[in-house]
Design an enzyme around this catalytic site. Structure first.
Site: not given
Ligand SMILES: Cc1ncc(COP(=O)(O)O)c(C=O)c1O
Length: 413
Positions: A76, A251, A337
């Site tokens: 993310t 950090t 959901c």
């Molecule tokens: C394709 C994809 N992108 C991004 C994410 C988000 O990753 P993270 O949980 O490391 O933030 C996921 C997790 O479900 C994902 O499958």
């Protein structure tokens, strides 16, 4: 061996940490706790060495140079840094020209961690094209080429989709972007560690990955940022100590980073054999379900799919009842959901799957410790559950009598 229930078949959501990863991490909680930013003593140097080693392990999995790896908290964050950072750096408006300008290309079935940053940029003044894949879910080079404009500054297309496992034409799209001098980012969360990756031959500028999808710890990930041909620059989202070449202050999570590095090393060593084994297991489930049940469909492209993941829709069963009837198998459903209701998956809808079928879909994702016995159990259980639910379904009876249920005009009383 006796089968232990419940069975975990949701590895696309997260994976257990490999014990070898945990073992590598343990010393960094206690005796090796130094801050890699402490440049004046051995505790700090030890931390720095550990981070350097992990950087090498991550880089080596994707054919990068270790200087091109930025540690983050997961995909993310990597996606946010890449997408917002590149858009703001390469925007067309000069200083004092008002709103930022520039065109971005993505697709409607991306993860929210890509879609939401794109929506934010749209609010700020950028133009975003959301490509629609066909029923097979694949985004092709031709689709991206068709959407390119003179002011396109960024393309972001995921390598493998998290709900259907479909693989887009990433090296080809990357080549197109390089021809047109457009920055190319890929969310490779579901791809990296499971299939060979080389950021140079695959033409990637920015790549997001996450520890907890590859048997590493949660809360740690990486962003690859190309340094040469072309050198990619980003506007940092977060200011502070200037760690990670200024792209990500804060950090470093040394224990997590050590775990991510080890997870990458293990994936590199075991990827080939794991892929063949998982593909055989996935085919076993699909073959059983498709041969024993009618009105089922495996969603997405028949071949361009990740070996460990399948998404199957079952006609004439109600999604919630199917989940209840198979609750000793941990899988994902085709519904999400939201606060007030159960929405059909936007990914399946994006492929043109109808609401009913999307609701009655299962995402089954296998992993490093999934056994053949578990797969046999799950496949049998799913077939049995669908049959039982259909026995109770008047619509399924009508379908069997040859009535086209979709054409019935229901009357409200
Ligand atoms: C394709 C994809 N992108 C991004 C994410 C988000 O990753 P993270 O949980 O490391 O933030 C996921 C997790 O479900 C994902 O499958």
């Amino acid at each position: 061996m006796t089968l232990k229930l419940p069975i975990y078949m949701d590895h696309a959501a997260t994976t257990p940490c490999d014990p070898r990863v945990v073992e590598a991490m343990l010393p960094y909680f206690t005796e090796k706790f130094g801050n890699p930013g402490s440049r004046n003593h051995s505790f700090g140097w030890e931390g720095e060495d550990a981070v350097d080693n992990a950087r090498r392990q991550v880089a080596s999995l994707i054919g990068a140079d270790r200087k091109e790896i930025i540690f983050t908290s997961g995909s993310t964050e990597s996606n946010n840094i890449a997408i917002k950072g590149a858009a703001n750096m390469y925007q067309k408006a000069g200083p004092g020209e008002g709103k930022p300008r520039g065109h971005i290309i993505t697709e409607i079935i991306e993860h929210k961690a890509v879609l939401d940053p794109c929506k934010r940029l749209e609010k700020e003044g950028f133009d975003v094209t959301y490509l629609e894949p066909g029923p097979d879910g694949v985004i092709t080079r031709a689709m991206v080429e068709g959407a390119m404009r003179d002011d396109t500054i960024l393309v972001t297309i995921m390598w493998a989709n998290n709900e259907i496992g479909v693989i887009s034409e990433i090296p080809e799209i990357g080549a197109l972007c390089h021809e047109k001098n457009v920055v190319f980012h890929t969310d490779a969360t579901q791809w990296v560690g499971k299939a060979p990756t080389d950021v140079n031959t695959d033409n990637i500028d920015l790549l997001s990955m996450s520890g907890h999808k590859i048997y590493g710890p949660k809360g740690v990930g990486a962003l690859y940022v190309r340094r040469r041909r072309p050198r990619i620059r980003l506007v940092a989202l977060q200011e502070g100590g200037g760690q990670e070449r200024g792209f990500r202050s804060g950090t470093l999570n040394v224990t997590g980073i050590v775990g991510l590095g080890k997870a990458c090393e293990l994936c590199a060593a075991e990827m080939d054999s794991e892929r063949d084994r998982l593909l055989a297991l996935r085919k076993k489930i699909e073959d059983k379900v498709v041969s024993e049940l009618d009105v089922v469909q495996v969603n997405g492209h028949p071949e361009r799919r990740m070996p460990h993941l399948t998404n199957i829709s079952f006609g004439f069963v109600e999604g919630e009842s199917l989940m209840m009837a198979t609750k000793e198998i941990a899988m994902s459903s085709g519904s999400a959901c939201t606060s007030a209701s159960l929405e059909p998956s936007y990914v399946l809808k994006g492929l043109g799957v109808g609401d009913d079928l999307a609701h009655s879909s299962l995402r089954i994702s296998l992993g490093r410790w999934t056994t053949e016995e578990e797969v046999d159990y799950a496949a049998n259980k799913i077939v049995e559950a669908v049959r039982k639910l259909r026995d109770l379904s008047p619509l399924y009876d009508m379908h069997q009598e040859g009535i086209d249920v979709s054409k019935i005009e229901w009357q409200a009383h």
